[in-house]
Scaffold this motif. Structure first.
Motif, PDB file in Angstrom:
ATOM      1  N   GLY A  20       0.792  -1.220   0.000  1.00  0.00           N
ATOM      2  CA  GLY A  20       0.000   0.000   0.000  1.00  0.00           C
ATOM      3  C   GLY A  20       0.825   1.271   0.000  1.00  0.00           C
ATOM      4  N   ASP A  21       2.062   1.177   0.492  1.00  0.00           N
ATOM      5  CA  ASP A  21       2.872   2.398   0.569  1.00  0.00           C
ATOM      6  C   ASP A  21       3.643   2.679  -0.728  1.00  0.00           C
ATOM      7  N   MET A  22       3.409   1.864  -1.721  1.00  0.00           N
ATOM      8  CA  MET A  22       4.066   2.104  -2.997  1.00  0.00           C
ATOM      9  C   MET A  22       3.131   2.901  -3.896  1.00  0.00           C
ATOM     10  N   GLU A  23       3.601   4.066  -4.299  1.00  0.00           N
ATOM     11  CA  GLU A  23       2.770   4.890  -5.171  1.00  0.00           C
ATOM     12  C   GLU A  23       3.424   5.029  -6.531  1.00  0.00           C
ATOM     13  N   ASN A  24       2.588   5.286  -7.488  1.00  0.00           N
ATOM     14  CA  ASN A  24       3.077   5.486  -8.852  1.00  0.00           C
ATOM     15  C   ASN A  24       3.992   4.375  -9.348  1.00  0.00           C
ATOM     16  N   ILE A  25       3.638   3.188  -9.009  1.00  0.00           N
ATOM     17  CA  ILE A  25       4.464   2.101  -9.501  1.00  0.00           C
ATOM     18  C   ILE A  25       3.912   1.605 -10.833  1.00  0.00           C
ATOM     19  N   GLN A  26       4.795   0.986 -11.569  1.00  0.00           N
ATOM     20  CA  GLN A  26       4.372   0.389 -12.827  1.00  0.00           C
ATOM     21  C   GLN A  26       4.554  -1.119 -12.728  1.00  0.00           C
ATOM     22  N   THR A  53      -7.766  -3.775 -16.553  1.00  0.00           N
ATOM     23  CA  THR A  53      -6.673  -3.082 -15.865  1.00  0.00           C
ATOM     24  C   THR A  53      -6.487  -1.637 -16.305  1.00  0.00           C
ATOM     25  N   LYS A  54      -7.180  -1.238 -17.347  1.00  0.00           N
ATOM     26  CA  LYS A  54      -6.960   0.096 -17.916  1.00  0.00           C
ATOM     27  C   LYS A  54      -6.903   1.230 -16.901  1.00  0.00           C
ATOM     28  N   GLU A  55      -7.844   1.235 -15.950  1.00  0.00           N
ATOM     29  CA  GLU A  55      -7.918   2.353 -15.001  1.00  0.00           C
ATOM     30  C   GLU A  55      -7.357   1.986 -13.633  1.00  0.00           C
ATOM     31  N   THR A  56      -6.541   0.957 -13.573  1.00  0.00           N
ATOM     32  CA  THR A  56      -6.040   0.509 -12.279  1.00  0.00           C
ATOM     33  C   THR A  56      -4.527   0.628 -12.182  1.00  0.00           C
ATOM     34  N   LEU A  57      -4.024   0.238 -11.006  1.00  0.00           N
ATOM     35  CA  LEU A  57      -2.575   0.188 -10.762  1.00  0.00           C
ATOM     36  C   LEU A  57      -1.874  -0.727 -11.746  1.00  0.00           C
ATOM     37  N   LEU A  58      -2.646  -1.618 -12.313  1.00  0.00           N
ATOM     38  CA  LEU A  58      -2.051  -2.630 -13.188  1.00  0.00           C
ATOM     39  C   LEU A  58      -2.083  -2.236 -14.666  1.00  0.00           C
ATOM     40  N   ALA A  59      -2.486  -1.007 -14.923  1.00  0.00           N
ATOM     41  CA  ALA A  59      -2.573  -0.566 -16.317  1.00  0.00           C
ATOM     42  C   ALA A  59      -1.251  -0.792 -17.037  1.00  0.00           C
ATOM     43  N   GLY A  60      -1.315  -1.377 -18.188  1.00  0.00           N
ATOM     44  CA  GLY A  60      -0.114  -1.608 -18.986  1.00  0.00           C
ATOM     45  C   GLY A  60       0.629  -2.882 -18.642  1.00  0.00           C
ATOM     46  N   ALA A  61       0.187  -3.528 -17.574  1.00  0.00           N
ATOM     47  CA  ALA A  61       0.865  -4.767 -17.194  1.00  0.00           C
ATOM     48  C   ALA A  61       0.544  -5.873 -18.190  1.00  0.00           C
ATOM     49  N   GLU A  62       1.543  -6.708 -18.392  1.00  0.00           N
ATOM     50  CA  GLU A  62       1.351  -7.818 -19.316  1.00  0.00           C
ATOM     51  C   GLU A  62       1.002  -9.069 -18.525  1.00  0.00           C
ATOM     52  N   LEU A  63       0.005  -9.768 -18.967  1.00  0.00           N
ATOM     53  CA  LEU A  63      -0.351 -11.022 -18.318  1.00  0.00           C
ATOM     54  C   LEU A  63       0.393 -12.156 -19.011  1.00  0.00           C
TER      55      LEU A  63
END
Ligand SMILES: [Zn+2]
Length: 116
Positions: A20-26, A53-63
């Motif tokens: 939770g304390d990680m912000e702006n992570i990719q 994932t588009k609007e989430t922390l996971l945006a752009g992540a590859e599955l």
């Protein structure tokens, strides 16, 4: 398409795994183990994952999906083999007393986060 529901669960699990304390992570990658018995279509799952994932922390992540073969073990003679067809009896002794040891996986094995 039940892949959508599964993708939503994956996103929930993956999001919860991010401290939770990680912000702006990719998040770069979500590595998933997918058993061939899980009746999930990898392409559909990837497609749903991308949409959700588009609007989430996971945006752009590859599955990244690692498909796991279905293997069984015979409880009578201890033979272990990979099942490729619908036959669910022992290859060696034809016993029907078998246990599926892999192929039902549907779990996130790891999440990779990009370094700044
Ligand atoms: Zn056997």
């Amino acid at each position: 398409m039940h892949e959508m529901g599964i993708a939503m669960q994956l996103v929930e699990i993956a999001s919860a795994a991010i401290p939770g304390d990680m912000e702006n992570i990719q998040v770069e990658k979500v590595n998933l183990k997918l058993g061939k018995l899980s009746s999930v279509v990898p392409d559909s799952l990837r497609f749903c994952f991308e949409i959700i994932t588009k609007e989430t922390l996971l945006a752009g992540a590859e599955l990244c999906i690692q498909e796991i073969e279905v293997t069984a073990r015979c409880n009578d003679c201890n033979a272990e083999w990979t099942i490729t067809g619908p036959a669910f009896s022992c290859e060696k002794c034809k016993s029907g007393n078998i246990t599926i040891v892999s192929g039902q996986e549907l779990e996130i094995s790891s999440i990779e986060i990009a370094d700044e």
